[in-house]
Design a protein around this motif. Sequence first.
Motif, PDB file in Angstrom:
ATOM      1  N   TYR A  46       3.417  40.252-124.848  1.00  0.00           N
ATOM      2  CA  TYR A  46       2.487  41.230-125.402  1.00  0.00           C
ATOM      3  C   TYR A  46       3.109  42.624-125.420  1.00  0.00           C
ATOM      4  N   TYR A  48      -3.684  32.966-122.931  1.00  0.00           N
ATOM      5  CA  TYR A  48      -2.299  32.569-123.201  1.00  0.00           C
ATOM      6  C   TYR A  48      -1.306  33.461-122.457  1.00  0.00           C
ATOM      7  N   PRO A  49      -1.236  33.322-121.120  1.00  0.00           N
ATOM      8  CA  PRO A  49      -0.329  34.174-120.348  1.00  0.00           C
ATOM      9  C   PRO A  49       1.144  33.934-120.674  1.00  0.00           C
ATOM     10  N   GLN A  50       1.455  32.813-121.304  1.00  0.00           N
ATOM     11  CA  GLN A  50       2.839  32.494-121.645  1.00  0.00           C
ATOM     12  C   GLN A  50       3.362  33.298-122.844  1.00  0.00           C
ATOM     13  N   ARG A  81      -4.372  37.617-123.342  1.00  0.00           N
ATOM     14  CA  ARG A  81      -3.570  37.553-122.108  1.00  0.00           C
ATOM     15  C   ARG A  81      -4.163  36.537-121.125  1.00  0.00           C
ATOM     16  N   GLU A  82      -5.499  36.517-121.036  1.00  0.00           N
ATOM     17  CA  GLU A  82      -6.162  35.561-120.140  1.00  0.00           C
ATOM     18  C   GLU A  82      -5.998  34.128-120.637  1.00  0.00           C
TER      19      GLU A  82
END
Length: 129
Positions: free
Chosen positions: A93, A88-90, A85-86
């Motif tokens: 999830y 690849y926030p794009q 998540r940190e």
Amino acid sequence: MAAVFSSHPEPLRTKLLALRQLILDTARTTEGVGRLDETIKWGQVSYLTSETGSGSTVRIDRVKSTADQYAVYFHCQTSLVETFRELYPQLSYGGNRSILLDASKALPKQALRHCVALALTYHLNKRKR
């Protein structure tokens, strides 16, 4: 294994097979991973680093509640998805256990290769810390 993949409708089957190849290629080119075992765990195609014990199990499957999604699943008691998540926030999830993928979109290969490499070396990297 072929029966599991063939049970999925198109285009999910094609996407899952492409994801399978990405995982196998990533394992082959990631230092310390060794031979990858492909098996079925919890009804999902799973990849284990049995030879070296370097990583956490990676699983792939369709998302049962959504016809056009599939996912890469990780052990929920690791910090892997939090790390992803940190980085690849794009990406999308599913809680702390999966990266969700849309069958109508291209596979985010570069990000997935990195995430899979981190999973397949999770224990190796933990030992180094």
